[in-house]
Scaffold this motif. Structure first.
Motif, PDB file in Angstrom:
ATOM      1  N   TYR A   1      28.936  63.856  27.302  1.00  0.00           N
ATOM      2  CA  TYR A   1      27.603  64.332  27.658  1.00  0.00           C
ATOM      3  C   TYR A   1      27.479  65.822  27.346  1.00  0.00           C
ATOM      4  CZ  TYR A   1      23.407  65.303  30.357  1.00  0.00           C
ATOM      5  OH  TYR A   1      22.144  65.714  30.728  1.00  0.00           O
ATOM      6  N   VAL A   2      28.533  66.583  27.607  1.00  0.00           N
ATOM      7  CA  VAL A   2      28.532  68.016  27.322  1.00  0.00           C
ATOM      8  C   VAL A   2      28.468  68.259  25.817  1.00  0.00           C
ATOM      9  CG1 VAL A   2      29.924  70.119  27.450  1.00  0.00           C
ATOM     10  CG2 VAL A   2      29.707  68.648  29.459  1.00  0.00           C
ATOM     11  N   THR A   3      29.242  67.487  25.049  1.00  0.00           N
ATOM     12  CA  THR A   3      29.205  67.627  23.594  1.00  0.00           C
ATOM     13  C   THR A   3      27.802  67.366  23.060  1.00  0.00           C
ATOM     14  OG1 THR A   3      31.505  66.869  23.502  1.00  0.00           O
ATOM     15  CG2 THR A   3      30.278  66.869  21.441  1.00  0.00           C
ATOM     16  N   ALA A   4      27.140  66.365  23.614  1.00  0.00           N
ATOM     17  CA  ALA A   4      25.767  66.067  23.192  1.00  0.00           C
ATOM     18  C   ALA A   4      24.838  67.234  23.504  1.00  0.00           C
ATOM     19  CB  ALA A   4      25.277  64.792  23.881  1.00  0.00           C
ATOM     20  N   ASP A   5      25.047  67.876  24.643  1.00  0.00           N
ATOM     21  CA  ASP A   5      24.241  69.053  24.987  1.00  0.00           C
ATOM     22  C   ASP A   5      24.443  70.174  23.973  1.00  0.00           C
ATOM     23  OD1 ASP A   5      22.524  68.572  27.058  1.00  0.00           O
ATOM     24  OD2 ASP A   5      23.855  69.274  28.640  1.00  0.00           O
ATOM     25  N   TRP A   6      25.701  70.381  23.577  1.00  0.00           N
ATOM     26  CA  TRP A   6      25.971  71.432  22.586  1.00  0.00           C
ATOM     27  C   TRP A   6      25.334  71.090  21.245  1.00  0.00           C
ATOM     28  CZ3 TRP A   6      26.432  74.916  25.631  1.00  0.00           C
ATOM     29  CH2 TRP A   6      27.456  75.131  26.542  1.00  0.00           C
TER      30      TRP A   6
ATOM     31  N   PRO B   1      31.725  72.174  33.567  1.00  0.00           N
ATOM     32  CA  PRO B   1      30.853  71.366  32.700  1.00  0.00           C
ATOM     33  C   PRO B   1      29.555  70.936  33.374  1.00  0.00           C
ATOM     34  CG  PRO B   1      32.802  70.121  33.383  1.00  0.00           C
ATOM     35  CD  PRO B   1      33.039  71.540  33.760  1.00  0.00           C
ATOM     36  N   ASP B   2      29.540  70.915  34.710  1.00  0.00           N
ATOM     37  CA  ASP B   2      28.311  70.530  35.404  1.00  0.00           C
ATOM     38  C   ASP B   2      27.208  71.563  35.229  1.00  0.00           C
ATOM     39  OD1 ASP B   2      30.246  72.018  37.092  1.00  0.00           O
ATOM     40  OD2 ASP B   2      28.588  72.082  38.518  1.00  0.00           O
ATOM     41  N   LEU B   3      27.577  72.803  34.865  1.00  0.00           N
ATOM     42  CA  LEU B   3      26.582  73.856  34.658  1.00  0.00           C
ATOM     43  C   LEU B   3      26.108  73.937  33.206  1.00  0.00           C
ATOM     44  CD1 LEU B   3      28.120  76.725  36.833  1.00  0.00           C
ATOM     45  CD2 LEU B   3      26.238  75.198  37.435  1.00  0.00           C
TER      46      LEU B   3
ATOM     47  N   ILE C   1      32.132  80.370  31.583  1.00  0.00           N
ATOM     48  CA  ILE C   1      31.805  79.537  32.749  1.00  0.00           C
ATOM     49  C   ILE C   1      31.662  78.073  32.333  1.00  0.00           C
ATOM     50  CG2 ILE C   1      29.986  79.041  34.435  1.00  0.00           C
ATOM     51  CD1 ILE C   1      29.499  82.080  34.590  1.00  0.00           C
ATOM     52  N   SER C   2      30.991  77.831  31.210  1.00  0.00           N
ATOM     53  CA  SER C   2      30.730  76.448  30.781  1.00  0.00           C
ATOM     54  C   SER C   2      32.011  75.687  30.476  1.00  0.00           C
ATOM     55  CB  SER C   2      29.819  76.434  29.551  1.00  0.00           C
ATOM     56  OG  SER C   2      30.492  76.965  28.414  1.00  0.00           O
TER      57      SER C   2
END
Length: 686
Positions: A393-398, A357-359, A352-353
């Motif tokens: 932003y997603v990479t930073a979350d990971w 990417p918003d989730l 899903i991710s």
């Protein structure tokens, strides 16, 4: 009292600080909680200093740090992180506005308006509970349907926060009885906080993220509440910028939509045409988008049935290929917040991710419940970091998920990837901070790279984050001392506070001159017991000169001006402000400040002779001044000569007989260079 004096009141500033700390928004706390802790070390002293700067006119807002978060549509939503000081100032401004707005709209609370409901001065929180408002919103929706209002439509606004015009905001604040000087100050702050990373100032928008913005938006949005039209056989419900309409006839609904469209044009906002869906309601529960609906069986009670919960999450995401489908995103996030990680859920959520990417923030929080990530999950996330995702932003979350949850071998592999990707000039701020902290903690940035990142990165939030990663395992004492002492003198209070904390925790020696340490950091050092004495009050002249020239100075202006300091400070602050707006007036103000400066220089150095305040023109031919203080003389002579050409000084230029005119903006660059040289000369001789 005026709105501006109410805003500057110490009790109001302390109330703003209390409400900021009680902000329930987990996203904002994620990025700011460490900053709040550093600020709290010396909060009384810093707030006292902040109040003085506000009252004396030389507080200046900092630029915000912008995150660009992906939305479901694929476009980006800006999210603004303000410095702690700016958050307090913003909240204190909105506190005053809230007190003026509440009496006007209180009667519509929980009947027509349901979001950002002001809780009042005595409350522990700024807003009443959001879920109570949303629950009431849904109850009102059901009640309208039961009354036979079976036609409905939604009226949503496009990029509401980003589109709010500052002039329109001032218009409504004026109607609330707020004075112009308050509005002008607020607009100055908003212009700085909403500017993008290229420093383009747009004069519209309010920062998304801070607690205060919700209520500030209500100042403009209440225009809809006041003028939406007749109430017979119609129901109007508004939750922030989402307006829900109910009517007994479709034609009445269309009339209402036309009226709302006209109201939106009044205030420069734009409806989302694609979301205006007029239809007849058959099942009211399907119209509701709230987690306050009857709670899912799987999460009832204190003990969560994880097996049922996992099945429900799977049922809400029935299709993963070729396109991910989520049945009810609000409930999906709610259930995910209660789920414990399992291998089956991991595979589903990682799939899903990749498509949504918003989730990712919700999925990242789920994965962070692991103390050590499963090998398969770690491998997938490291691969995503290596492949440099579309949304940084997603990479930073990971990276945040991976921190402390990898085997030693995987951790080393990730560090190699990040070192190869380290480009602080081009990375987004959130990724720059996550990657930079990891590389500094691992000792993979050398001293020069670390110093450059901490001292030269544009975003102050990132600089503070990188300072907090300094350690004595990979960096020598001399390097740590140099970098930390430079960071203590960073103009941004959050960076200086981070450096003060590091100085305390790592036992770093703080070197003089102490006067050049940023005041917030200096006050924290005093609380830590590292310094026994720091400058008590901020100096408006030092601030103004640093702001004007881009260079800090160790000059003790209080000593120079003595009993005339307060007047000189007002002149310097005014001069600096005019440099941004009116170069002709700046030249006149600078000439007056220079006159005052020369009078003190002659008292300090009797060999120059005597000086009569106000006689700057006659003294500029002095040979002794030219010889002993050539840079000061050049500055005063050049500014005074330019002033004689100003239309604010004389009708004609005496030497040429030509009419005077405005001083061109390009002269400001020359004036700044002259001040730099004069300040260097004064530092050496005073």
């Amino acid at each position: 009292m005026t709105a501006l004096s109410d805003f500057q009141d110490r009790n109001n500033l302390e109330r703003a600080w209390r409400w900021i700390r009680s902000n329930p928004d987990p996203t904002y706390k994620r990025y700011c909680s460490e900053f709040y802790s550093r600020f709290a070390v010396a909060d009384d002293l810093i707030i006292e200093d902040l109040q003085q700067r506000l009252q004396r006119g030389f507080y200046e807002p900092s630029h915000s740090c912008k995150f660009l978060m992906p939305k479901k549509s694929g476009i980006l939503r800006p999210y603004s992180i303000l410095t702690v000081e700016d958050q307090i100032v913003y909240q204190a401004l909105v506190n005053v506005i809230a007190e003026k707005l509440a009496p006007k709209i209180r009667n519509s609370y929980l009947s027509e308006t349901f979001g950002h409901i002001y809780a009042g001065k005595t409350s522990q929180w700024f807003y009443r509970r959001w879920n109570d408002g949303y629950k009431a919103f849904n109850q009102a929706t059901r009640a309208a349907f039961k009354r036979g209002l079976v036609y409905t439509a939604s009226f949503d606004l496009t990029a509401c926060y980003d589109s709010l015009d500052h002039a329109v905001l001032s218009h409504f604040l004026t109607q609330l009885g707020v004075e112009r000087d308050f509005c002008d100050f607020l607009r100055t702050c908003l212009s700085k906080w909403t500017a993008n990373d290229r420093r383009i100032y747009q004069n519209h928008g309010i920062p998304q993220g801070p607690l205060s913005s919700g209520l500030l938006s209500e100042v403009v949005l209440q225009h809809f509440d006041q003028h939406y039209g007749p109430k017979a056989n119609l129901v109007y419900l508004r939750y922030v910028d989402d307006i829900r309409l109910f009517a007994t006839k479709e034609i009445d609904l269309r009339r209402m939509l036309v009226r709302l469209d006209r109201l939106s044009k009044d205030i420069g906002l734009f409806p989302q045409a694609a979301k205006i869906d007029i239809h007849r309601v058959t099942d009211i529960e399907k119209e509701l988008k709230s987690i306050s609906n009857p709670t899912v069986v799987a999460v009832r009670g204190a003990i969560v049935d994880q097996a049922k919960l996992a099945k429900r999450i799977a049922a809400l995401s029935p299709r993963l290929r070729p396109v991910v489908k989520i049945e009810d995103e609000t409930r999906f996030k709610f259930l995910l917040a209660h789920a414990l990680p399992t291998s089956k859920l991991n595979d589903r959520l990682l799939t899903i991710s990749a498509a949504r990417p918003d989730l990712v923030p919700s999925i990242a929080r789920y994965l962070k419940r692991y103390q050590r990530l499963p090998k398969s999950v770690a491998k997938q996330l490291i691969a995503r970091v290596r492949n440099e995702q579309l949304y940084e932003y997603v990479t930073a979350d990971w990276l945040d998920v991976l921190a402390g949850r990898l085997s030693d071998a995987d951790s080393l592999a990730l560090n190699v990837i990040l070192k190869a990707q380290w480009k602080p000039r081009t990375l987004s701020p959130e990724l720059k901070a996550e990657a930079g902290k990891r590389l500094i903690r691992a000792g993979l940035l050398n001293v020069n790279q670390t110093r450059h990142a901490i001292l030269s990165v544009r975003e102050s939030w990132v600089r503070a984050q990188l300072v907090s990663a300094l350690n004595d395992q990979h960096y020598g004492k001399a390097a740590l001392e140099t970098i930390t002492n430079q960071a203590l003198r960073d103009h941004n209070p959050d960076v200086s506070l981070a450096a003060a904390q590091q100085a305390a925790f790592l036992g770093i020696t703080v070197v003089p001159p102490f006067r050049t340490i940023q005041h917030s950091g200096g006050k924290a050092l005093r609380q830590f017991g590292i310094l026994t004495r720091v400058t008590g009050r901020s100096c408006g002249i030092s601030w103004s000169m640093a702001r004007l020239t881009g260079r800090s100075s160790s000059i003790n202006w209080r000593s120079i001006f003595g009993s005339t300091y307060r007047h000189a400070e007002r002149l310097a602050v005014q001069m600096r402000a005019l440099s941004d707006t009116n170069v002709t007036a700046f030249v006149n103000a600078a000439d007056v400040f220079n006159d005052r400066l020369l009078s003190r220089l002659y008292l300090h150095d009797p060999s120059l002779g005597t000086y009569l305040l106000g006689s700057i023109g006659s003294i500029l031919s002095s040979t002794r001044l030219k010889t002993n203080y050539p840079s000061v003389h050049t500055l005063c002579d050049a500014i005074h000569t330019e002033r004689l050409k100003s239309s604010l000084s004389h009708p004609i230029v005496k030497k040429t007989g030509k009419p005077t005119s405005r001083i061109p903006y390009r002269y400001l660059r020359k004036a700044k260079q002259l001040y730099v040289q004069a300040l260097i000369e004064l530092e050496a001789s005073w």
